[in-house]
Design a protein around this motif. Structure first.
Motif, mmCIF file in Angstrom:
data_model
loop_
_atom_site.group_PDB
_atom_site.id
_atom_site.type_symbol
_atom_site.label_atom_id
_atom_site.label_comp_id
_atom_site.label_asym_id
_atom_site.label_seq_id
_atom_site.Cartn_x
_atom_site.Cartn_y
_atom_site.Cartn_z
ATOM 1 N N THR A 91 -61.557 14.301 18.897
ATOM 2 C CA THR A 91 -63.175 14.237 18.343
ATOM 3 C C THR A 91 -63.156 15.312 16.917
ATOM 4 N N GLU A 92 -62.346 15.986 16.836
ATOM 5 C CA GLU A 92 -62.356 17.020 15.595
ATOM 6 C C GLU A 92 -61.881 16.203 14.499
ATOM 7 N N THR A 93 -60.698 15.500 14.628
ATOM 8 C CA THR A 93 -59.874 14.883 13.367
ATOM 9 C C THR A 93 -59.908 13.268 13.208
ATOM 10 N N GLY A 94 -60.594 12.880 14.426
ATOM 11 C CA GLY A 94 -60.526 11.340 14.506
ATOM 12 C C GLY A 94 -59.254 10.536 14.859
ATOM 13 N N SER A 95 -59.109 9.296 14.327
ATOM 14 C CA SER A 95 -57.991 8.546 14.802
ATOM 15 C C SER A 95 -56.922 8.642 13.441
ATOM 16 N N ARG A 96 -55.678 8.930 14.132
ATOM 17 C CA ARG A 96 -54.576 8.688 13.022
ATOM 18 C C ARG A 96 -53.645 7.622 13.645
ATOM 19 N N LEU A 97 -53.260 6.547 12.958
ATOM 20 C CA LEU A 97 -52.216 5.531 13.678
ATOM 21 C C LEU A 97 -51.352 5.228 12.448
ATOM 22 N N SER A 98 -50.151 5.714 12.196
ATOM 23 C CA SER A 98 -49.267 5.488 11.230
ATOM 24 C C SER A 98 -48.110 4.857 11.859
ATOM 25 N N TRP A 99 -47.313 3.925 10.917
ATOM 26 C CA TRP A 99 -46.137 3.354 11.239
ATOM 27 C C TRP A 99 -45.202 3.342 10.187
ATOM 28 N N THR A 100 -43.783 3.236 10.365
ATOM 29 C CA THR A 100 -42.745 3.329 9.412
ATOM 30 C C THR A 100 -41.667 2.201 9.979
ATOM 31 N N VAL A 101 -41.233 1.535 8.953
ATOM 32 C CA VAL A 101 -40.052 0.546 8.948
ATOM 33 C C VAL A 101 -38.988 1.410 9.539
ATOM 34 N N VAL A 102 -38.479 1.110 10.530
ATOM 35 C CA VAL A 102 -36.997 1.711 10.950
ATOM 36 C C VAL A 102 -35.972 1.367 9.960
ATOM 37 N N PRO A 103 -35.319 2.274 9.180
ATOM 38 C CA PRO A 103 -34.283 1.918 8.222
ATOM 39 C C PRO A 103 -33.320 0.885 8.870
ATOM 40 N N ASP A 104 -32.866 0.151 8.052
ATOM 41 C CA ASP A 104 -31.709 -0.732 8.205
ATOM 42 C C ASP A 104 -32.013 -1.795 9.604
ATOM 43 N N SER A 105 -33.277 -1.950 10.042
ATOM 44 C CA SER A 105 -33.730 -2.728 11.047
ATOM 45 C C SER A 105 -34.096 -4.275 10.710
ATOM 46 N N ALA A 106 -34.228 -4.316 9.262
ATOM 47 C CA ALA A 106 -34.745 -5.821 8.950
ATOM 48 C C ALA A 106 -33.584 -6.842 9.075
ATOM 49 N N THR A 107 -33.943 -7.990 9.277
ATOM 50 C CA THR A 107 -32.945 -9.165 9.052
ATOM 51 C C THR A 107 -33.241 -10.198 8.332
ATOM 52 N N ASP A 108 -32.407 -10.844 7.840
ATOM 53 C CA ASP A 108 -32.189 -12.344 7.295
ATOM 54 C C ASP A 108 -32.949 -12.074 5.863
ATOM 55 N N GLU A 109 -33.938 -12.775 5.511
ATOM 56 C CA GLU A 109 -34.620 -12.559 4.049
ATOM 57 C C GLU A 109 -35.363 -11.175 3.917
ATOM 58 N N LEU A 110 -35.537 -10.425 4.985
ATOM 59 C CA LEU A 110 -36.210 -9.165 4.797
ATOM 60 C C LEU A 110 -35.174 -7.968 4.899
ATOM 61 N N ARG A 111 -33.750 -8.453 4.783
ATOM 62 C CA ARG A 111 -32.884 -7.182 4.968
ATOM 63 C C ARG A 111 -33.185 -6.278 3.692
ATOM 64 N N GLY A 112 -33.098 -4.827 3.984
ATOM 65 C CA GLY A 112 -33.364 -4.080 2.940
ATOM 66 C C GLY A 112 -34.777 -3.463 3.022
ATOM 67 N N LEU A 113 -35.522 -3.975 3.678
ATOM 68 C CA LEU A 113 -36.944 -3.531 3.881
ATOM 69 C C LEU A 113 -36.983 -2.067 4.175
ATOM 70 N N ARG A 114 -38.089 -1.497 3.375
ATOM 71 C CA ARG A 114 -38.399 -0.150 3.735
ATOM 72 C C ARG A 114 -39.897 0.040 3.430
ATOM 73 N N GLY A 115 -40.394 1.192 4.201
ATOM 74 C CA GLY A 115 -41.927 1.204 3.923
ATOM 75 C C GLY A 115 -42.579 1.950 5.218
ATOM 76 N N GLY A 116 -43.879 2.051 4.956
ATOM 77 C CA GLY A 116 -44.692 2.599 6.028
ATOM 78 C C GLY A 116 -46.077 2.318 5.588
ATOM 79 N N GLY A 117 -46.979 2.615 6.837
ATOM 80 C CA GLY A 117 -48.387 2.508 6.434
ATOM 81 C C GLY A 117 -49.144 2.665 7.875
ATOM 82 N N GLN A 118 -50.348 2.159 7.739
ATOM 83 C CA GLN A 118 -51.329 2.607 8.934
ATOM 84 C C GLN A 118 -52.068 1.259 9.549
ATOM 85 N N ILE A 119 -52.593 1.540 10.705
ATOM 86 C CA ILE A 119 -53.384 0.614 11.525
ATOM 87 C C ILE A 119 -54.806 1.326 11.479
#
Length: 136
Positions: A91-119
Motif C-alpha cells: 500500500t505504501e509504494t504500489g506495484s514494482r514488476l521488473s524483469w531482466t534477460v538472463v545473460p547467455d540464455s538466448a538462442t538462434d537469431e536472438l543469441r547475444g540478447l541482453r536487457g531488462g524492463g518491466q510489466i
C-alpha cells in the motif's frame, strides 16, 4: 559491432495459472505458480513461467520471484530466451514488476540478447510490457 539499445513494447495474456500453496503459516502464504502466456506487439510468441510467491494477509501486499522462457520472435528475429522476474506490491509504494534477460540464455537469431524492463498491470487488469534490449 554493438547495436544501440532498443525498446520492445506490447501486451500479453495469461493463458493458464496453476497455483499451489506450500506453506500457509502466519504472516503470509507461500505458493508456487506455473503460468503460460501469449505475447503480442514487438514480442510475438508464448512463454512458460514458474514463480515463487508470498501473499500476505493484506490484499495489496505480495512479492514474487521467478523465471520465464519466452519462445517466438523479437523484432522479427526468431529464438527463445529466459527472463528473471522480481516483483512486489504494497500500500505504501504500489506495484514494482521488473524483469531482466538472463545473460547467455538466448538462442538462434536472438543469441547475444541482453536487457531488462518491466510489466505494467493496467486499471482494467490488462498486462503490458516494456523490454529495453540490445542484440550484439
Amino acid at each position: 559491432m554493438t547495436r544501440m539499445s532498443e525498446r520492445a513494447t506490447g501486451g500479453f495474456t495469461l493463458d493458464s495459472w496453476d497455483e499451489e500453496p506450500y506453506d500457509e503459516g502466519g504472516g503470509g502464504t507461500l505458493a508456487e505458480a506455473r503460468i503460460t502466456k501469449s505475447f503480442t506487439g514487438d514480442l510475438v510468441g508464448t512463454s512458460v513461467t514458474r514463480i515463487l510467491m508470498c501473499r500476505t494477509p493484506v490484499e495489496s501486499s505480495a512479492a514474487y520471484v521467478g523465471f520465464e522462457r519466452f519462445t517466438g520472435t523479437l523484432a522479427g528475429r526468431r529464438g527463445s530466451f529466459v527472463l528473471h522476474h522480481t516483483a512486489g506490491s504494497d500500500t505504501e509504494t504500489g506495484s514494482r514488476l521488473s524483469w531482466t534477460v538472463v545473460p547467455d540464455s538466448a538462442t538462434d537469431e536472438l543469441r547475444g540478447l541482453r536487457g531488462g524492463g518491466q510489466i505494467v498491470v493496467g486499471p482494467d487488469g490488462g498486462h503490458t510490457y516494456q523490454l529495453d534490449y540490445r542484440l550484439d
